[in-house]
Design an enzyme around this catalytic site. Structure first.
Site, PDB file in Angstrom:
ATOM      1  N   ASP A  80      29.657  89.700  94.138  1.00  0.00           N
ATOM      2  CA  ASP A  80      28.272  89.770  93.677  1.00  0.00           C
ATOM      3  C   ASP A  80      27.684  88.355  93.549  1.00  0.00           C
ATOM      4  O   ASP A  80      28.167  87.416  94.178  1.00  0.00           O
ATOM      5  CB  ASP A  80      28.228  90.549  92.354  1.00  0.00           C
ATOM      6  CG  ASP A  80      26.926  91.319  92.160  1.00  0.00           C
ATOM      7  OD1 ASP A  80      25.883  90.669  91.982  1.00  0.00           O
ATOM      8  OD2 ASP A  80      26.954  92.562  92.181  1.00  0.00           O
ATOM      9  N   ASP A  81      26.679  88.204  92.733  1.00  0.00           N
ATOM     10  CA  ASP A  81      25.917  86.960  92.585  1.00  0.00           C
ATOM     11  C   ASP A  81      26.826  85.778  92.224  1.00  0.00           C
ATOM     12  O   ASP A  81      27.938  85.948  91.711  1.00  0.00           O
ATOM     13  CB  ASP A  81      24.855  87.166  91.502  1.00  0.00           C
ATOM     14  CG  ASP A  81      23.696  86.188  91.613  1.00  0.00           C
ATOM     15  OD1 ASP A  81      23.749  85.262  92.431  1.00  0.00           O
ATOM     16  OD2 ASP A  81      22.714  86.376  90.857  1.00  0.00           O
ATOM     17  N   LYS A 156      24.984  93.995  99.352  1.00  0.00           N
ATOM     18  CA  LYS A 156      24.203  94.398  98.180  1.00  0.00           C
ATOM     19  C   LYS A 156      23.006  93.465  98.070  1.00  0.00           C
ATOM     20  O   LYS A 156      23.170  92.243  98.041  1.00  0.00           O
ATOM     21  CB  LYS A 156      25.050  94.318  96.912  1.00  0.00           C
ATOM     22  CG  LYS A 156      24.265  94.614  95.637  1.00  0.00           C
ATOM     23  CD  LYS A 156      25.148  94.485  94.393  1.00  0.00           C
ATOM     24  CE  LYS A 156      24.330  94.672  93.121  1.00  0.00           C
ATOM     25  NZ  LYS A 156      25.164  94.564  91.898  1.00  0.00           N
ATOM     26  N   ASP A 158      19.602  92.432  95.927  1.00  0.00           N
ATOM     27  CA  ASP A 158      18.896  92.505  94.654  1.00  0.00           C
ATOM     28  C   ASP A 158      17.410  92.216  94.859  1.00  0.00           C
ATOM     29  O   ASP A 158      16.954  91.974  95.982  1.00  0.00           O
ATOM     30  CB  ASP A 158      19.527  91.511  93.675  1.00  0.00           C
ATOM     31  CG  ASP A 158      19.652  92.070  92.273  1.00  0.00           C
ATOM     32  OD1 ASP A 158      18.803  92.909  91.891  1.00  0.00           O
ATOM     33  OD2 ASP A 158      20.583  91.676  91.556  1.00  0.00           O
ATOM     34  N   ARG A 216      20.262 101.347  93.789  1.00  0.00           N
ATOM     35  CA  ARG A 216      20.269 101.375  92.336  1.00  0.00           C
ATOM     36  C   ARG A 216      18.876 101.785  91.847  1.00  0.00           C
ATOM     37  O   ARG A 216      17.874 101.291  92.342  1.00  0.00           O
ATOM     38  CB  ARG A 216      20.624 100.006  91.781  1.00  0.00           C
ATOM     39  CG  ARG A 216      22.085  99.588  91.967  1.00  0.00           C
ATOM     40  CD  ARG A 216      22.998 100.268  90.969  1.00  0.00           C
ATOM     41  NE  ARG A 216      22.451 100.124  89.623  1.00  0.00           N
ATOM     42  CZ  ARG A 216      22.481  98.983  88.920  1.00  0.00           C
ATOM     43  NH1 ARG A 216      23.062  97.908  89.414  1.00  0.00           N
ATOM     44  NH2 ARG A 216      21.948  98.941  87.715  1.00  0.00           N
ATOM     45  N   ASP A 220      21.510  98.281  84.583  1.00  0.00           N
ATOM     46  CA  ASP A 220      22.919  97.927  84.754  1.00  0.00           C
ATOM     47  C   ASP A 220      23.775  98.631  83.718  1.00  0.00           C
ATOM     48  O   ASP A 220      23.398  98.746  82.539  1.00  0.00           O
ATOM     49  CB  ASP A 220      23.116  96.423  84.590  1.00  0.00           C
ATOM     50  CG  ASP A 220      22.604  95.623  85.770  1.00  0.00           C
ATOM     51  OD1 ASP A 220      22.069  96.231  86.720  1.00  0.00           O
ATOM     52  OD2 ASP A 220      22.741  94.386  85.740  1.00  0.00           O
TER      53      ASP A 220
END
Length: 410
Positions: A80-81, A156, A158, A216, A220
């Site tokens: 992820d990030d 993914k 965002d 999503r 979260d």
């Protein structure tokens, strides 16, 4: 009690599903994602136990390969990030953090692929990520090529700090550049979340399902029971909208599984995984793999439970509210007996703090096999008994726990 006839229900769902036909995510993705547990773990000297680095990703790949997760269907390992340097290189390309990922992302991809697993990463349609690392805005083409050169299997994407008008164009445009590369990459969007919760508008799911493999659409998850309850209730309350835009290649994503964090009771863990399977939701673990308990491991690798979530029809279970705390989730699924009688899974979910008695008749929920059904207790992997469609099934569901049955037509 009324219900939608099974044949019509399945036909409606299948008719609406075919959209982003990249051939990927025909069943919901399963794997591991870094964010839930490791977050932006960049200070490896101060916080070595939550360091997001090359050694961590290699260790997860090894755990999946050696401990039975790959055989159970968990295949994606997703960073992820916070994986990149703070600046692009002199050619405008994203660069992996040199200290934490010294061998580079292509090396990690090759290692993960050597284990029969798949590799995923993170970016954003904004100028910066949610943690202020370089984003892909104004770099969609070069970033798509970079990810393809690194042999990504999953991306993914965002959407922090992005205006509504650009969001509605950006996810489509980035997806087009990913397709142009020719590299098959599952496309995970956060598009509907930002439209609904940041810009206070109604997501256009007809658009979203045409351009994303999964998305999503809620807050979260966090490592405590109230967050799990909120997610479960969100999907229960929005079933009428969500189920129409959900199926092979296109999935609502309720976020990561809170396992290996010592934050849920055994019953609460069973609820999260069981409801996710009934929803046909992605199953993405986020934790230190060495901290998963033996009970959690057995649950995560329960092939009868996984078969519910990985069912080829990909139908989202329909919730029936039986009282304030008790919900019966009903999911038509394969295998079928001939062309007439489907199997069904039933999740009896008690979100309250007291035990709750349950009684239901299969006929009331669309089961109509004249020869009856054999009943399996999924979580305990045991045969219960055979029933006719008219016979009641009764049990007591413990507080904050679930009983999960699958009924196969005889």
């Amino acid at each position: 009690m009324s219900y939608l006839p099974v044949f019509l229900f399945v036909t409606i769902c299948l008719d609406i599903m075919y959209s982003l036909e990249n051939g990927l995510a025909r069943t919901p993705p399963m794997g591991w994602m870094s964010w839930g547990y490791y977050k932006c773990g960049v200070d490896c000297k101060k916080n070595p136990d939550t360091c997001l680095n090359e050694q961590l990703i290699i260790s997860v790949a090894d755990a999946f390969y050696e401990e039975g997760y790959l055989e159970a269907g968990y295949e994606y390992i997703i960073i992820d990030d916070c994986w990149s340097e703070r600046r692009r290189d002199d050619k405008g390309r994203l660069v992996a953090d040199a200290k934490r990922f010294p061998s580079g992302m292509k090396y990690i991809a090759d290692y993960i692929h050597s284990k029969g697993l798949k590799f995923g990463m993170y970016t954003t349609v904004g100028e910066v990520t949610c943690m202020h690392y370089p984003g892909s805005r104004n770099h969609f083409e070069v970033d798509a090529k970079t990810f393809a050169e690194w042999d990504l299997d999953y991306l993914k994407v965002d959407g922090c700090f992005v205006e509504e008008q650009f969001l509605n164009k950006a996810y489509i445009k980035l997806g087009q550049y990913l397709n142009i590369t020719g590299r098959p990459m599952v496309y995970s969007c956060s598009w509907p979340y930002y439209i609904q919760y940041i810009h206070k508008k109604t997501p256009d799911y007809e658009q979203i399902y045409r351009h994303c493999n999964l998305w999503r659409n809620y807050h979260d998850v966090s490592s405590h029971w109230p967050a799990i309850k909120m997610i479960v209730n969100h999907y229960k309350n929005n079933y009428d909208t969500f189920h129409k835009f959900h199926g092979p290649g296109h999935w609502h994503d309720p976020d990561m599984l809170v396992f290996g964090t010592n934050s849920l009771t055994e019953g609460q863990s069973r609820i999260q995984l069981s409801v996710y399977a009934m929803l046909s939701a992605p199953l993405l673990i986020s934790c230190d793999m060495t901290q998963i308990t033996s009970l959690e491991k057995r649950l995560l690798q329960n092939l009868d439970l996984i078969s519910i979530g990985q069912d080829a029809l990909g139908l989202m279970a329909r919730p029936y509210t039986l009282d304030e705390h008790l919900t019966l989730w009903v999911k038509p699924r394969l295998p079928m007996k001939g062309d007439s009688y489907m199997s069904f899974s039933f999740a009896l979910v008690n979100m309250g703090d007291m035990d709750n008695f349950i009684s239901f008749t299969p006929l009331d929920y669309g089961l109509d096999s004249i020869d009856g059904y054999t009943v399996m207790d999924v979580l305990n992997s045991v045969f219960v008994r055979n029933v006719t469609m008219h016979q009641k099934i009764t049990n007591t569901v413990p507080a904050e726990d679930v009983i999960l049955y699958t009924l196969f037509p005889l």
